[in-house]
Write a protein that holds these residues in place. Structure first.
Motif, PDB file in Angstrom:
ATOM      1  N   VAL A 146      11.698   0.756  -1.777  1.00 51.30           N
ATOM      2  CA  VAL A 146      12.035   1.725  -0.730  1.00 51.30           C
ATOM      3  C   VAL A 146      10.799   2.513  -0.301  1.00 51.30           C
ATOM      4  O   VAL A 146      10.633   2.840   0.887  1.00 51.30           O
ATOM      5  N   ASP A 147       9.902   2.814  -1.241  1.00 51.79           N
ATOM      6  CA  ASP A 147       8.672   3.528  -0.876  1.00 51.79           C
ATOM      7  C   ASP A 147       7.802   2.686   0.049  1.00 51.79           C
ATOM      8  O   ASP A 147       7.199   3.203   1.005  1.00 51.79           O
ATOM      9  N   ALA A 148       7.716   1.389  -0.220  1.00 50.70           N
ATOM     10  CA  ALA A 148       6.910   0.503   0.631  1.00 50.70           C
ATOM     11  C   ALA A 148       7.479   0.443   2.044  1.00 50.70           C
ATOM     12  O   ALA A 148       6.727   0.419   3.030  1.00 50.70           O
ATOM     13  N   ILE A 149       8.800   0.418   2.169  1.00 50.77           N
ATOM     14  CA  ILE A 149       9.426   0.402   3.494  1.00 50.77           C
ATOM     15  C   ILE A 149       9.107   1.689   4.244  1.00 50.77           C
ATOM     16  O   ILE A 149       8.748   1.674   5.423  1.00 50.77           O
ATOM     17  N   ASN A 150       9.235   2.813   3.559  1.00 49.90           N
ATOM     18  CA  ASN A 150       8.965   4.100   4.204  1.00 49.90           C
ATOM     19  C   ASN A 150       7.502   4.231   4.624  1.00 49.90           C
ATOM     20  O   ASN A 150       7.190   4.700   5.726  1.00 49.90           O
ATOM     21  N   GLU A 151       6.595   3.832   3.746  1.00 49.80           N
ATOM     22  CA  GLU A 151       5.171   4.004   4.013  1.00 49.80           C
ATOM     23  C   GLU A 151       4.662   3.089   5.119  1.00 49.80           C
ATOM     24  O   GLU A 151       3.737   3.455   5.861  1.00 49.80           O
ATOM     25  N   ASN A 152       5.260   1.903   5.240  1.00 50.56           N
ATOM     26  CA  ASN A 152       4.715   0.927   6.182  1.00 50.56           C
ATOM     27  C   ASN A 152       5.520   0.764   7.474  1.00 50.56           C
ATOM     28  O   ASN A 152       4.974   0.318   8.477  1.00 50.56           O
ATOM     29  N   LEU A 153       6.802   1.121   7.451  1.00 46.01           N
ATOM     30  CA  LEU A 153       7.625   0.978   8.651  1.00 46.01           C
ATOM     31  C   LEU A 153       7.991   2.317   9.270  1.00 46.01           C
ATOM     32  O   LEU A 153       8.365   2.369  10.442  1.00 46.01           O
ATOM     33  N   GLY A 154       7.932   3.394   8.488  1.00 47.43           N
ATOM     34  CA  GLY A 154       8.287   4.710   9.011  1.00 47.43           C
ATOM     35  C   GLY A 154       9.679   4.771   9.605  1.00 47.43           C
ATOM     36  O   GLY A 154       9.856   5.304  10.713  1.00 47.43           O
TER      37      GLY A 154
END
Length: 207
Positions: A146-154
């Motif tokens: 979930v952190d990767a999604i937030n950091e890269n897709l906003g």
């Protein structure tokens, strides 16, 4: 009386990261484990096992050489104005518990609410692989995805749910079979709005 000032000893320098062992050293370690288990690493059926194990580890733990940012780097904005939930569910994964180095496996369900474009659907499955193919805990893996999604897709919000069976519980220890562990994490709109959480659970069939 003036307070005595004591000189402080300097803190030790941080340890240098150890160099990655060579393939030969890794195979020797496998031979040692075979012998420790009580078998003969030189018998016919086990002679090639160290080489096979090291090759398999290269695939099973290939996530260390992959970058989530690269996987999610390409997005698409021409989606006809679509801005509702995107869900990819039932993504199979196989990981290894960092405590006992035995497998845990199951399915991942990933959803997000786009903000400025969407990512290719297959990329979400690849993202799961990035973190599954490492020594892991299910809780950490859930947070990393979930952190990767937030950091890269906003996105406006993201939701991740993992359900898995852990062989460290079924093969050893309590030997509890058919027990599943469920972890989930919500961010953004999903964390703020219970209706979005309920919609996510309903769509993945978890309620």
């Amino acid at each position: 009386m003036d307070a005595q000032i004591k000189s402080l000893k300097p803190l030790p320098a941080p340890a240098e990261p150890s160099a990655r062992p060579s393939r030969e050293e890794a195979e020797a370690a496998v031979r040692t484990l075979i012998a420790w288990a009580g078998d003969d690493p030189d018998r016919e059926g086990l002679r090639e096992t160290p080489s096979r194990v090291v090759k398999a580890y290269g695939e099973l733990f290939s996530g260390y050489g992959q970058d989530a940012r690269e996987v999610l780097s390409k997005t698409f904005r021409d989606v006809g104005g679509y801005d509702d939930l995107v869900l990819v569910k039932d993504i199979p994964f196989y990981a290894h518990c960092e405590h006992h180095m035995v497998p845990f496996y199951g399915k991942a369900h990933i959803a997000y609410l786009p903000h400025d474009g969407v990512v290719g659907l297959s990329k979400l499955a690849r993202l799961v692989e990035v973190f599954a193919r490492r020594l892991q805990t299910q809780e950490t893996m859930t947070a990393q995805i979930v952190d990767a999604i937030n950091e890269n897709l906003g996105p406006r919000g993201a939701a991740v749910l993992l359900e898995a069976e852990h062989m460290c519980m079924t093969m050893r220890g309590v030997k509890a079979h058919d027990v599943k562990t469920v972890t989930h994490r919500f961010t953004g709109v999903f964390a703020e709005d219970r209706r979005e959480q309920d919609r996510f659970f309903a769509m993945v069939g978890h309620r």
